[in-house]
Motif scaffolding. Structure first.
Motif, mmCIF file in Angstrom:
data_model
loop_
_atom_site.group_PDB
_atom_site.id
_atom_site.type_symbol
_atom_site.label_atom_id
_atom_site.label_comp_id
_atom_site.label_asym_id
_atom_site.label_seq_id
_atom_site.Cartn_x
_atom_site.Cartn_y
_atom_site.Cartn_z
ATOM 1 N N UNK A 247 0.822 -1.209 0.000
ATOM 2 C CA UNK A 247 0.000 0.000 0.000
ATOM 3 C C UNK A 247 0.856 1.260 0.000
ATOM 4 N N UNK A 248 1.819 1.323 0.926
ATOM 5 C CA UNK A 248 2.577 2.562 1.114
ATOM 6 C C UNK A 248 3.743 2.702 0.147
ATOM 7 N N UNK A 249 4.454 1.601 -0.133
ATOM 8 C CA UNK A 249 5.642 1.697 -0.988
ATOM 9 C C UNK A 249 5.320 1.477 -2.451
ATOM 10 N N UNK A 250 4.357 0.576 -2.732
ATOM 11 C CA UNK A 250 4.052 0.248 -4.121
ATOM 12 C C UNK A 250 2.795 0.927 -4.645
ATOM 13 N N UNK A 251 2.087 1.659 -3.781
ATOM 14 C CA UNK A 251 0.953 2.462 -4.225
ATOM 15 C C UNK A 251 -0.299 1.673 -4.582
ATOM 16 N N UNK A 306 16.886 -4.128 -5.826
ATOM 17 C CA UNK A 306 17.733 -3.387 -6.761
ATOM 18 C C UNK A 306 16.931 -2.634 -7.814
ATOM 19 N N UNK A 307 15.605 -2.767 -7.803
ATOM 20 C CA UNK A 307 14.800 -2.116 -8.842
ATOM 21 C C UNK A 307 14.931 -0.598 -8.726
ATOM 22 N N UNK A 308 15.223 0.080 -9.848
ATOM 23 C CA UNK A 308 15.426 1.537 -9.804
ATOM 24 C C UNK A 308 14.222 2.274 -9.218
ATOM 25 N N UNK A 309 14.496 3.132 -8.260
ATOM 26 C CA UNK A 309 13.435 3.927 -7.652
ATOM 27 C C UNK A 309 12.685 3.225 -6.544
ATOM 28 N N UNK A 310 12.754 1.915 -6.488
ATOM 29 C CA UNK A 310 12.081 1.172 -5.422
ATOM 30 C C UNK A 310 10.645 0.814 -5.703
ATOM 31 N N UNK A 311 10.006 1.478 -6.698
ATOM 32 C CA UNK A 311 8.626 1.149 -7.068
ATOM 33 C C UNK A 311 8.685 0.094 -8.167
ATOM 34 N N UNK A 312 8.291 -1.131 -7.829
ATOM 35 C CA UNK A 312 8.433 -2.278 -8.720
ATOM 36 C C UNK A 312 7.132 -2.489 -9.486
ATOM 37 N N UNK A 313 7.185 -2.766 -10.800
ATOM 38 C CA UNK A 313 5.950 -3.048 -11.541
ATOM 39 C C UNK A 313 5.142 -4.158 -10.892
ATOM 40 N N UNK A 314 3.822 -4.003 -10.900
ATOM 41 C CA UNK A 314 2.942 -4.955 -10.222
ATOM 42 C C UNK A 314 3.160 -6.402 -10.674
ATOM 43 N N UNK A 315 3.320 -6.680 -11.986
ATOM 44 C CA UNK A 315 3.534 -8.081 -12.382
ATOM 45 C C UNK A 315 4.796 -8.691 -11.765
#
Length: 439
Positions: A247-251, A306-315
């Motif tokens: 919720x908080x990190x991945x939106x 390691x994902x850039x920005x920390x917001x990882x695509x949902x899939x």
């Protein structure tokens, strides 16, 4: 006398016990989607919120060896009955708690009751089912426990939104406590016609010696570290930090996050019986399967952190959760190791020792994540969670290292037993990396 077949009575007893284990998984993971509500209800931040889980799981871990001794002394019937009463009482207290200290007390009572379930279920399975069926029963038991996990995701989210905090947890608590009467009436410690051994009270010195003996067995030590490394990551995500992370990190929305969290359960439920069947037929594959999972888990954490920005695509997040979900059923390998390499009179103690491994890792990880989130509160949520989740990756690396060490030592012990002409539970093929064994 060893059991040579599973009777209808055995299945009835196992089913009665599994209902308590399902309830335990529901109560244990109920903060997974209720964590944000708990933070608002008690007015606490991430570190204090994490203390709920640390206390609950810490008590669970501390109770594993005492639970094994209690089961050996009083039998799983009485211990499971007490577990249902304690869990029900704890959840009722949590329902009406309006202060942080009372909430902590409630989760502590619940954690003690929860701690008494799994070892008791395994002892019943060991007593009522043939040894060759034990790994399958363990896998099916763990998979069915996932029903409780699943109920603590989307259904619990909907109940909290509709009935509210107090009524949701009151109903769950009273239902669990009432089921204790059913457990006491239907459970039997051993099959009909088998005499239940009466064990005298044991002095602390005897107890410590029994625990030390179980710990000294390489198979028990391997089980401890296998459980430590395989179940801790999915457990930490499912128990507390997965939902806030999504919720908080991945939106994600709350409904989407609870659905994503359910993948941790569905993956375990779907894969559990299959994995149990494989390791039951081919026990030599137990540790290779665990090894491949641990390698996959290391890859998953490398990608997420390691994902850039920390917001990882949902899939990618959903795929990661599916991979990590296999850790729960694979952790059942640890209990098969405890059962195979210890005599029956010490199985409950060895099982408790093994079970400490995973929950010790969960306790340390959950606390570390909460503390790090408080320390890095000023950062964007995606960055703060990425730093906090480094503690989960570090715990995994530690577990992988120690599992590899004791895998080699346990194999050496098997080869030494074979050289002495003893029967061994698993026939192993010698590899180049195995230690040499004198004939």
């Amino acid at each position: 006398m060893p059991v040579d077949r599973a009777t209808k009575q055995a299945w009835l007893i196992w089913t009665t016990a599994i209902v308590i284990y399902i309830a335990a998984l529901f109560h244990r993971t109920s903060l997974g989607v209720a964590g944000l509500e708990a933070s608002e209800r008690f007015g606490v931040g991430p570190a204090a919120l994490g203390t709920f889980t640390v206390l609950q799981i810490g008590l669970y871990a501390l109770m594993q060896i005492p639970t094994g001794l209690l089961v050996d002394r009083f039998g799983p019937r009485r211990v499971l009955t007490a577990a249902a009463l304690l869990m029900g009482t704890g959840q009722v207290l949590f329902a009406v708690a309006d202060s942080y200290p009372l909430g902590l007390l409630a989760r502590g009572v619940l954690g003690i009751g929860d701690a008494m379930t799994w070892v008791s279920v395994l002892r019943l399975a060991a007593a009522h089912f043939p040894a060759r069926r034990f790994p399958v029963i363990v896998a099916i038991s763990a998979a069915l426990g996932g029903v409780g996990n699943l109920a603590a995701t989307v259904p619990l989210t909907l109940l909290l939104g509709g009935a509210g905090w107090t009524w949701t947890f009151l109903i769950a608590g009273f239902a669990t406590a009432a089921y204790a009467a059913v457990a006491f009436a239907r459970l039997r410690d051993v099959p009909a016609g088998v005499v239940v051994p009466v064990l005298p009270p044991q002095s602390p010195r005897v107890v410590l010696r029994k625990v030390a003996t179980a710990w000294s067995v390489p198979g028990t030590r391997l089980g401890f570290w296998t459980h430590f490394s395989t179940m801790s990551t999915p457990a930490v995500l499912g128990l507390l930090w997965g939902f806030p992370y999504l919720v908080e990190a991945q939106g994600m929305s709350r409904s989407a996050a609870s659905s994503a969290l359910s993948l941790l359960v569905l993956g375990a439920v779907a894969s559990g019986p299959l994995l149990g069947s494989v390791i039951s037929r081919k026990p030599e594959l137990r540790m290779p399967i665990a090894g491949w999972f641990l390698a996959g888990a290391l890859v998953v954490w490398t990608v997420l952190l390691a994902w850039p920005g920390g917001v990882v695509p949902a899939p990618v997040v959903l795929t990661a959760f599916v991979v990590l979900s296999l850790g729960g059923p694979i952790s059942g390998i640890a209990f098969a190791l405890a059962r195979d390499y210890n005599p029956m009179h010490r199985v409950s103690t060895a099982t408790g020792v093994v079970n400490v491994g995973g929950f010790a890792a969960v306790t340390g990880s959950a606390l570390a994540v909460g503390v790090l989130l408080d320390v890095f509160d000023g950062l964007p949520p995606a960055q703060a969670y990425r730093i906090a989740f480094l503690s989960l990756a570090a715990m995994l690396v530690l577990g992988v290292w120690r599992t590899a060490v004791w895998w080699r030592r346990a194999r050496t012990a098997v080869f030494e037993a074979e050289a002495r002409g003893e029967d061994v539970p698993v026939q192993l093929r010698r590899r180049r990396w195995d230690a040499s064994v004198a004939a």
